[in-house]
Motif scaffolding. Structure first.
Motif, PDB file in Angstrom:
ATOM      1  N   LEU A 160     -94.339  46.034  73.504  1.00 57.74           N
ATOM      2  CA  LEU A 160     -94.614  47.435  73.217  1.00 57.74           C
ATOM      3  C   LEU A 160     -95.900  47.592  72.422  1.00 57.74           C
ATOM      4  O   LEU A 160     -96.734  48.442  72.744  1.00 57.74           O
ATOM      5  CB  LEU A 160     -93.431  48.037  72.453  1.00 57.74           C
ATOM      6  N   LYS A 161     -96.083  46.785  71.413  1.00 57.62           N
ATOM      7  CA  LYS A 161     -97.293  46.880  70.584  1.00 57.62           C
ATOM      8  C   LYS A 161     -98.551  46.631  71.397  1.00 57.62           C
ATOM      9  O   LYS A 161     -99.553  47.301  71.204  1.00 57.62           O
ATOM     10  CB  LYS A 161     -97.232  45.885  69.424  1.00 57.62           C
ATOM     11  N   LEU A 162     -98.512  45.675  72.294  1.00 56.86           N
ATOM     12  CA  LEU A 162     -99.691  45.368  73.100  1.00 56.86           C
ATOM     13  C   LEU A 162    -100.127  46.606  73.879  1.00 56.86           C
ATOM     14  O   LEU A 162    -101.300  46.981  73.849  1.00 56.86           O
ATOM     15  CB  LEU A 162     -99.422  44.214  74.062  1.00 56.86           C
ATOM     16  N   ALA A 163     -99.214  47.244  74.559  1.00 58.31           N
ATOM     17  CA  ALA A 163     -99.552  48.433  75.349  1.00 58.31           C
ATOM     18  C   ALA A 163    -100.127  49.530  74.463  1.00 58.31           C
ATOM     19  O   ALA A 163    -101.147  50.152  74.791  1.00 58.31           O
ATOM     20  CB  ALA A 163     -98.315  48.935  76.084  1.00 58.31           C
ATOM     21  N   GLU A 164     -99.500  49.760  73.320  1.00 59.43           N
ATOM     22  CA  GLU A 164     -99.973  50.794  72.397  1.00 59.43           C
ATOM     23  C   GLU A 164    -101.372  50.469  71.872  1.00 59.43           C
ATOM     24  O   GLU A 164    -102.239  51.340  71.813  1.00 59.43           O
ATOM     25  CB  GLU A 164     -99.024  50.919  71.199  1.00 59.43           C
ATOM     26  N   ARG A 165    -101.566  49.238  71.504  1.00 61.11           N
ATOM     27  CA  ARG A 165    -102.853  48.864  70.918  1.00 61.11           C
ATOM     28  C   ARG A 165    -103.971  48.850  71.951  1.00 61.11           C
ATOM     29  O   ARG A 165    -105.096  49.234  71.649  1.00 61.11           O
ATOM     30  CB  ARG A 165    -102.725  47.538  70.188  1.00 61.11           C
ATOM     31  N   LEU A 166    -103.670  48.432  73.160  1.00 57.61           N
ATOM     32  CA  LEU A 166    -104.688  48.496  74.207  1.00 57.61           C
ATOM     33  C   LEU A 166    -105.122  49.941  74.428  1.00 57.61           C
ATOM     34  O   LEU A 166    -106.314  50.231  74.537  1.00 57.61           O
ATOM     35  CB  LEU A 166    -104.158  47.915  75.521  1.00 57.61           C
TER      36      LEU A 166
END
Length: 70
Positions: free
Chosen positions: A2-8
């Motif tokens: 989840l964090k990866l998608a948000e941060r990208l």
């Protein structure tokens, strides 16, 4: 991831880039990059490093393991 998608998404918006521009900058297919942001796919280790290099952040930041970008 989840964090990866948000941060990208956030990093791309901070730089005022389209998904296509980000994908081209990271040398990944547009459809693949789009799936990363939609949480439909996870990158392999080498792609994760490319993403971090492109945005100038650490892989730990992208993965949500750290709040420090560099």
């Amino acid at each position: 991831m989840l964090k990866l998608a948000e941060r990208l998404y956030l990093l791309r918006k901070e730089r005022d880039l389209t998904q296509l521009q980000a994908a081209e900058g990271m040398n990944v297919a547009f459809s693949t990059y789009r799936r990363y942001e939609k949480k439909q796919r996870e990158p392999d280790a080498s792609t994760l490093v490319q993403m971090a290099d492109f945005y100038g952040v650490t892989t730990d930041y992208l993965l949500g393991r750290s709040e420090e970008r560099t």
